[in-house]
Scaffold this motif. Structure first.
Motif, PDB file in Angstrom:
ATOM      1  N   ASN A 197       0.806  -1.216   0.000  1.00 46.32           N
ATOM      2  CA  ASN A 197       0.000   0.000   0.000  1.00 46.32           C
ATOM      3  C   ASN A 197       0.842   1.272   0.000  1.00 46.32           C
ATOM      4  OD1 ASN A 197      -2.424  -1.548   0.178  1.00 46.32           O
ATOM      5  ND2 ASN A 197      -2.063  -1.816   2.370  1.00 46.32           N
ATOM      6  N   GLU A 198       1.599   1.478   1.068  1.00 43.68           N
ATOM      7  CA  GLU A 198       2.304   2.750   1.252  1.00 43.68           C
ATOM      8  C   GLU A 198       3.468   2.921   0.303  1.00 43.68           C
ATOM      9  OE1 GLU A 198       4.206   5.328   4.974  1.00 43.68           O
ATOM     10  OE2 GLU A 198       3.384   3.321   5.271  1.00 43.68           O
ATOM     11  N   TYR A 199       4.314   1.875   0.149  1.00 39.44           N
ATOM     12  CA  TYR A 199       5.522   1.999  -0.673  1.00 39.44           C
ATOM     13  C   TYR A 199       5.258   1.728  -2.157  1.00 39.44           C
ATOM     14  CZ  TYR A 199       8.201   1.911   3.683  1.00 39.44           C
ATOM     15  OH  TYR A 199       8.719   2.209   4.925  1.00 39.44           O
ATOM     16  N   LYS A 200       4.055   1.311  -2.492  1.00 39.66           N
ATOM     17  CA  LYS A 200       3.790   0.834  -3.843  1.00 39.66           C
ATOM     18  C   LYS A 200       4.020   1.902  -4.904  1.00 39.66           C
ATOM     19  CE  LYS A 200       0.235  -1.485  -6.588  1.00 39.66           C
ATOM     20  NZ  LYS A 200      -1.146  -2.043  -6.582  1.00 39.66           N
ATOM     21  N   ASP A 201       3.500   3.098  -4.698  1.00 33.86           N
ATOM     22  CA  ASP A 201       3.569   4.164  -5.707  1.00 33.86           C
ATOM     23  C   ASP A 201       4.586   5.248  -5.380  1.00 33.86           C
ATOM     24  OD1 ASP A 201       1.496   2.894  -7.098  1.00 33.86           O
ATOM     25  OD2 ASP A 201      -0.034   3.916  -5.889  1.00 33.86           O
ATOM     26  N   MET A 202       5.425   5.008  -4.370  1.00 32.82           N
ATOM     27  CA  MET A 202       6.417   6.012  -3.979  1.00 32.82           C
ATOM     28  C   MET A 202       7.636   5.975  -4.891  1.00 32.82           C
ATOM     29  SD  MET A 202       6.741   6.257   0.155  1.00 32.82           S
ATOM     30  CE  MET A 202       5.499   7.074   1.137  1.00 32.82           C
ATOM     31  N   GLU A 203       8.222   7.159  -5.054  1.00 33.08           N
ATOM     32  CA  GLU A 203       9.501   7.227  -5.746  1.00 33.08           C
ATOM     33  C   GLU A 203      10.587   6.615  -4.859  1.00 33.08           C
ATOM     34  OE1 GLU A 203      10.148   8.203  -8.762  1.00 33.08           O
ATOM     35  OE2 GLU A 203       8.049   8.717  -9.186  1.00 33.08           O
ATOM     36  N   PRO A 204      11.633   6.034  -5.438  1.00 34.18           N
ATOM     37  CA  PRO A 204      12.689   5.394  -4.638  1.00 34.18           C
ATOM     38  C   PRO A 204      13.309   6.327  -3.602  1.00 34.18           C
ATOM     39  CG  PRO A 204      12.910   4.784  -6.937  1.00 34.18           C
ATOM     40  CD  PRO A 204      11.838   5.820  -6.872  1.00 34.18           C
ATOM     41  N   ASP A 205      13.592   7.574  -3.980  1.00 33.22           N
ATOM     42  CA  ASP A 205      14.211   8.504  -3.034  1.00 33.22           C
ATOM     43  C   ASP A 205      13.263   8.844  -1.884  1.00 33.22           C
ATOM     44  OD1 ASP A 205      16.462   8.530  -4.583  1.00 33.22           O
ATOM     45  OD2 ASP A 205      15.926  10.364  -5.659  1.00 33.22           O
ATOM     46  N   GLU A 225      14.633  -6.295   6.512  1.00 33.97           N
ATOM     47  CA  GLU A 225      14.072  -5.153   5.807  1.00 33.97           C
ATOM     48  C   GLU A 225      15.126  -4.068   5.594  1.00 33.97           C
ATOM     49  OE1 GLU A 225      10.702  -3.500   3.877  1.00 33.97           O
ATOM     50  OE2 GLU A 225      11.314  -5.491   4.544  1.00 33.97           O
ATOM     51  N   ILE A 226      15.982  -3.861   6.574  1.00 35.07           N
ATOM     52  CA  ILE A 226      17.061  -2.873   6.430  1.00 35.07           C
ATOM     53  C   ILE A 226      17.987  -3.265   5.285  1.00 35.07           C
ATOM     54  CG2 ILE A 226      19.144  -1.974   7.535  1.00 35.07           C
ATOM     55  CD1 ILE A 226      17.623  -2.020  10.184  1.00 35.07           C
ATOM     56  N   GLU A 227      18.330  -4.538   5.218  1.00 32.25           N
ATOM     57  CA  GLU A 227      19.208  -4.999   4.139  1.00 32.25           C
ATOM     58  C   GLU A 227      18.513  -4.888   2.788  1.00 32.25           C
ATOM     59  OE1 GLU A 227      22.446  -6.147   2.173  1.00 32.25           O
ATOM     60  OE2 GLU A 227      22.308  -5.633   4.300  1.00 32.25           O
ATOM     61  N   ARG A 228      17.221  -5.143   2.771  1.00 28.64           N
ATOM     62  CA  ARG A 228      16.471  -5.012   1.522  1.00 28.64           C
ATOM     63  C   ARG A 228      16.476  -3.582   1.022  1.00 28.64           C
ATOM     64  NH1 ARG A 228      10.035  -6.576   0.939  1.00 28.64           N
ATOM     65  NH2 ARG A 228       9.812  -6.101  -1.303  1.00 28.64           N
ATOM     66  N   MET A 229      16.238  -2.634   1.907  1.00 24.79           N
ATOM     67  CA  MET A 229      16.244  -1.232   1.515  1.00 24.79           C
ATOM     68  C   MET A 229      17.636  -0.771   1.106  1.00 24.79           C
ATOM     69  SD  MET A 229      13.105  -0.283   1.692  1.00 24.79           S
ATOM     70  CE  MET A 229      13.289   1.489   1.532  1.00 24.79           C
ATOM     71  N   ARG A 230      18.627  -1.285   1.771  1.00 23.61           N
ATOM     72  CA  ARG A 230      20.004  -0.904   1.419  1.00 23.61           C
ATOM     73  C   ARG A 230      20.349  -1.374   0.007  1.00 23.61           C
ATOM     74  NH1 ARG A 230      25.369  -2.453   1.737  1.00 23.61           N
ATOM     75  NH2 ARG A 230      24.753  -4.610   2.078  1.00 23.61           N
ATOM     76  N   GLN A 231      19.939  -2.596  -0.344  1.00 18.53           N
ATOM     77  CA  GLN A 231      20.208  -3.109  -1.681  1.00 18.53           C
ATOM     78  C   GLN A 231      19.454  -2.313  -2.747  1.00 18.53           C
ATOM     79  OE1 GLN A 231      22.414  -5.332  -2.563  1.00 18.53           O
ATOM     80  NE2 GLN A 231      23.041  -5.801  -0.462  1.00 18.53           N
ATOM     81  N   LYS A 233      18.597   0.796  -2.517  1.00 16.24           N
ATOM     82  CA  LYS A 233      19.244   2.096  -2.630  1.00 16.24           C
ATOM     83  C   LYS A 233      20.509   2.007  -3.465  1.00 16.24           C
ATOM     84  CE  LYS A 233      20.809   5.967   0.225  1.00 16.24           C
ATOM     85  NZ  LYS A 233      21.016   6.448   1.618  1.00 16.24           N
ATOM     86  N   LEU A 234      21.279   0.969  -3.244  1.00 15.36           N
ATOM     87  CA  LEU A 234      22.488   0.787  -4.051  1.00 15.36           C
ATOM     88  C   LEU A 234      22.141   0.545  -5.507  1.00 15.36           C
ATOM     89  CD1 LEU A 234      24.636  -1.483  -1.671  1.00 15.36           C
ATOM     90  CD2 LEU A 234      24.965   0.941  -2.148  1.00 15.36           C
ATOM     91  N   LYS A 235      21.077  -0.192  -5.726  1.00 16.06           N
ATOM     92  CA  LYS A 235      20.681  -0.485  -7.104  1.00 16.06           C
ATOM     93  C   LYS A 235      20.228   0.767  -7.829  1.00 16.06           C
ATOM     94  CE  LYS A 235      17.836  -3.716  -9.748  1.00 16.06           C
ATOM     95  NZ  LYS A 235      16.825  -4.794  -9.666  1.00 16.06           N
ATOM     96  N   SER A 236      19.583   1.704  -7.096  1.00  8.60           N
ATOM     97  CA  SER A 236      19.119   2.941  -7.730  1.00  8.60           C
ATOM     98  C   SER A 236      20.281   3.835  -8.148  1.00  8.60           C
ATOM     99  CB  SER A 236      18.206   3.707  -6.774  1.00  8.60           C
ATOM    100  OG  SER A 236      18.927   4.119  -5.613  1.00  8.60           O
ATOM    101  N   TYR A 237      21.429   3.693  -7.497  1.00  7.91           N
ATOM    102  CA  TYR A 237      22.598   4.496  -7.844  1.00  7.91           C
ATOM    103  C   TYR A 237      23.384   3.905  -9.006  1.00  7.91           C
ATOM    104  CZ  TYR A 237      21.882   7.074  -3.483  1.00  7.91           C
ATOM    105  OH  TYR A 237      21.357   7.840  -2.491  1.00  7.91           O
ATOM    106  N   GLU A 238      23.125   2.657  -9.319  1.00  5.89           N
ATOM    107  CA  GLU A 238      23.874   2.016 -10.389  1.00  5.89           C
ATOM    108  C   GLU A 238      23.430   2.573 -11.737  1.00  5.89           C
ATOM    109  OE1 GLU A 238      23.307  -2.132 -10.097  1.00  5.89           O
ATOM    110  OE2 GLU A 238      24.475  -2.351  -8.242  1.00  5.89           O
ATOM    111  N   PRO A 239      24.352   2.871 -12.615  1.00  6.22           N
ATOM    112  CA  PRO A 239      23.954   3.349 -13.952  1.00  6.22           C
ATOM    113  C   PRO A 239      23.244   2.271 -14.726  1.00  6.22           C
ATOM    114  CG  PRO A 239      26.317   2.871 -13.873  1.00  6.22           C
ATOM    115  CD  PRO A 239      25.803   2.734 -12.468  1.00  6.22           C
ATOM    116  N   ALA A 240      22.360   2.694 -15.588  1.00  6.51           N
ATOM    117  CA  ALA A 240      21.615   1.736 -16.409  1.00  6.51           C
ATOM    118  C   ALA A 240      22.587   0.975 -17.298  1.00  6.51           C
ATOM    119  CB  ALA A 240      20.589   2.470 -17.262  1.00  6.51           C
ATOM    120  N   PRO A 241      22.414  -0.331 -17.391  1.00  8.78           N
ATOM    121  CA  PRO A 241      23.341  -1.114 -18.225  1.00  8.78           C
ATOM    122  C   PRO A 241      23.248  -0.724 -19.682  1.00  8.78           C
ATOM    123  CG  PRO A 241      21.446  -2.432 -17.557  1.00  8.78           C
ATOM    124  CD  PRO A 241      21.360  -1.153 -16.796  1.00  8.78           C
TER     125      PRO A 241
END
Length: 430
Positions: A197-205, A225-231, A233-241
Motif C-alpha cells: 500500500n504505502e511503498y507501492k507508488d512512492m519514488e525510490p528517493d 528489511e534494512i538490508e532489503r532497503m540498502r540493496q 538504494k544501491l541499485k538505484s545508484y547504479e547506472p543503467a546497463p
C-alpha cells in the motif's frame, strides 16, 4: 538470497593459492549470506571461520569441522544455539548481537569441553535475571563470558544456586517466547502492508527517506528489511546497463576486395615462398572438434569459421579452388590449407608440382595476353602483318595462297649443266 559458492570461497582464499582442502582460515563476513552450507565439505581442515555481519538465521552444517577453534557469528539473525556438539576443538564462540532468547539452548555446549570463551552480548537472553550465573553454572569449562574473566568464587556460587536459577530462567524464557511470537506475526503483517500500500507508488528517493526516518524494533524481520532497503538504494545508484552492440563484420570493401579478418584472434602462418601454391597454417585449438570448422576457399580469398567466429584472408593471386586441400594435424590440431595457384607458369619443370590445365592458363585472356606469356618461355613465333591481333579468317581469302589441292609438293626434273658428261655405267633411276 546470497548463497556460498566455490568462486566466493576461492576468492577469499587467494593468500592460500585458491586451494580449499588445506585451508585453515576463511573470512566470509559482510556477504549477506543467509545459510551456512558446503564449507565443511570444501574446507575440512578449517580452524577459524569468520561469518559476522550476515543474515544467517540458523547454526548448521558445521559438525564435520573437527579442527575448528574459533567461530564468529556476530551480527546475524540466530535465535537458538545448536548443532555445535561435534565441534570438539571449539575454543571461542562469538554470538554477539544476535536474537538468542532461548537461553536453555546454551546447554547444548556442555559437550564442547575445550570451549573457553563465549560472547552473548547484545542478545535478549542477557536481560534475564541471573543470566550470567546460569551460563557459568551450565558451562563450567568457560574461562571468560562476554569478555569478563570468570572467578572461582563466581563459579562456586553459580553451581550452588543452579537449580533455583534454572527455574527462574525457564519462566523468563517462556515469557520471551510468547512475546517473540506475537512480534514476528505483527512485523510480518506490517511490512507486507507497507509494500503493498504505502511503498507501492512512492519514488525510490522518497521511500528511502521515509524508511530511514522511522523508528524500528530490534528483530530479525527488521534486519532483513534494512538490508532489503540498502540493496534497493544501491541499485538505484547504479547506472543503467548499456546495451552492447555486436560488431557487424564487413567481408568485402566497396571495390570488392576481401578484408583480412581474424575475429577468433587465432595465430596463423601464411607461406607464399613456393611459386605454384599458397599454404595457410591455422593454429586451431587442439581439442576443438573438426565438425565445428567450416572452410570456404574462393579464387581470391579463404574463409574459415571456427565455432561461429570468422577468419578470412585475402590471397595475392587467384588459386585453383578445385585442387585446394584442407588437412588437420592429429597431434597439434593445426589446420593446413594448401591452395595451388591458378595462373602460374614455371619454366623449370622440376618446380612443377601439378600439371596446369590449358583451360586454366588461358581462361578469360586475349590472344595478345597469351603472346606476352609465351615470351617468357622463349619460344619463337612468325609475326604476320603489322596488326597486334592476328586475323586468321582472311588467310584463306588471299589470291596468293594456293588452294588445298595445290599445296602438295611436286617433283620436277632438273636440267643438267652444259659440261655434264653422262656415265653410261651408272644405271637409271627407277
Amino acid at each position: 538470497m546470497v548463497r556460498i559458492t566455490v568462486e566466493m570461497v576461492r576468492k577469499k582464499a587467494e593468500h592460500h593459492e585458491c586451494l580449499l582442502a588445506p585451508l585453515e582460515e576463511i573470512a566470509l563476513h559482510q556477504e549477506n549470506i543467509e545459510k551456512i552450507e558446503f564449507i565443511q565439505d570444501w574446507c575440512p581442515k578449517l580452524k577459524i571461520l569468520l561469518m559476522q555481519s550476515n543474515l544467517i538465521a540458523k547454526i548448521e552444517n558445521l559438525n564435520k569441522l573437527k579442527h575448528l577453534n574459533y567461530l564468529n557469528l556476530a551480527l546475524n539473525n540466530i535465535e537458538v544455539i545448536e548443532n555445535l556438539e561435534r565441534c570438539e576443538s571449539l575454543q571461542k564462540l562469538d554470538l554477539t548481537l544476535n536474537f538468542i532468547g532461548e537461553i536453555l539452548s546454551v546447554e547444548s555446549l556442555t559437550g564442547n569441553y575445550n570451549l573457553e570463551n563465549l560472547y552473548l552480548t547484545g542478545n535478549p537472553c542477557t536481560d534475564y535475571d541471573n543470566y550470567r550465573d546460569f551460563v557459568i553454572g551450565t558451562l563450567p569449562q568457560l574461562i571468560s563470558l562476554d569478555g569478563r574473566e570468570i572467578e572461582r568464587s563466581d563459579r562456586i556460587k553459580a553451581l550452588q544456586n543452579l537449580p533455583v536459577i534454572r527455574s527462574d530462567i525457564l519462566f523468563e524464557q517462556e515469557n520471551y517466547r510468547y512475546q517473540r511470537k506475537a512480534q514476528k506475526s505483527r512485523l510480518d503483517r506490517d511490512i507486507k502492508s507497507k509494500w503493498e500500500n504505502e511503498y507501492k507508488d512512492m519514488e525510490p528517493d522518497e521511500r528511502n527517506k521515509k524508511f530511514w526516518a522511522e523508528k524500528c524494533e530490534h528483530s530479525p524481520e527488521v534486519r532483513y528489511e534494512i538490508e532489503r532497503m540498502r540493496q534497493l538504494k544501491l541499485k538505484s545508484y547504479e547506472p543503467a546497463p548499456k546495451e552492447e552492440k555486436k560488431r557487424v563484420y564487413k567481408y568485402f570493401a566497396p571495390d570488392g576486395r576481401p578484408f583480412n579478418i581474424n575475429q577468433a584472434k587465432i595465430d596463423f602462418r601464411f607461406d607464399d615462398s613456393e611459386p605454384d601454391k599458397y599454404v595457410l597454417d591455422l593454429a586451431v585449438y587442439k581439442h576443438l572438434d573438426t565438425s565445428l570448422l567450416e572452410i570456404d576457399v574462393q579464387p581470391n580469398y579463404v574463409r574459415i569459421t571456427i565455432r561461429g567466429k570468422l577468419f578470412q584472408l585475402h590471397l595475392p593471386e587467384e588459386v585453383d579452388i578445385s585442387n585446394s586441400i584442407a588437412q588437420r594435424s592429429k597431434i597439434t590440431g593445426h589446420m593446413v590449407v594448401t591452395m595451388p595457384k591458378a595462373n602460374v607458369i614455371v619454366t623449370d619443370k622440376s618446380q612443377i608440382k601439378k600439371p596446369i590445365k590449358h583451360s586454366q592458363l588461358y581462361h578469360e585472356h586475349t590472344i595478345a595476353d597469351c603472346a606476352i606469356k609465351t615470351e617468357q618461355t622463349k619460344r619463337e613465333y612468325l609475326e604476320i602483318g603489322a596488326s597486334d591481333i592476328l586475323d586468321f579468317t582472311k588467310m584463306t581469302e588471299s589470291s596468293t595462297m594456293p588452294s588445298y589441292t595445290d599445296t602438295r609438293i611436286k617433283l620436277s626434273s632438273k636440267q643438267p649443266a652444259p659440261d655434264f658428261v653422262d656415265d653410261p655405267n651408272v644405271p637409271e633411276l627407277i
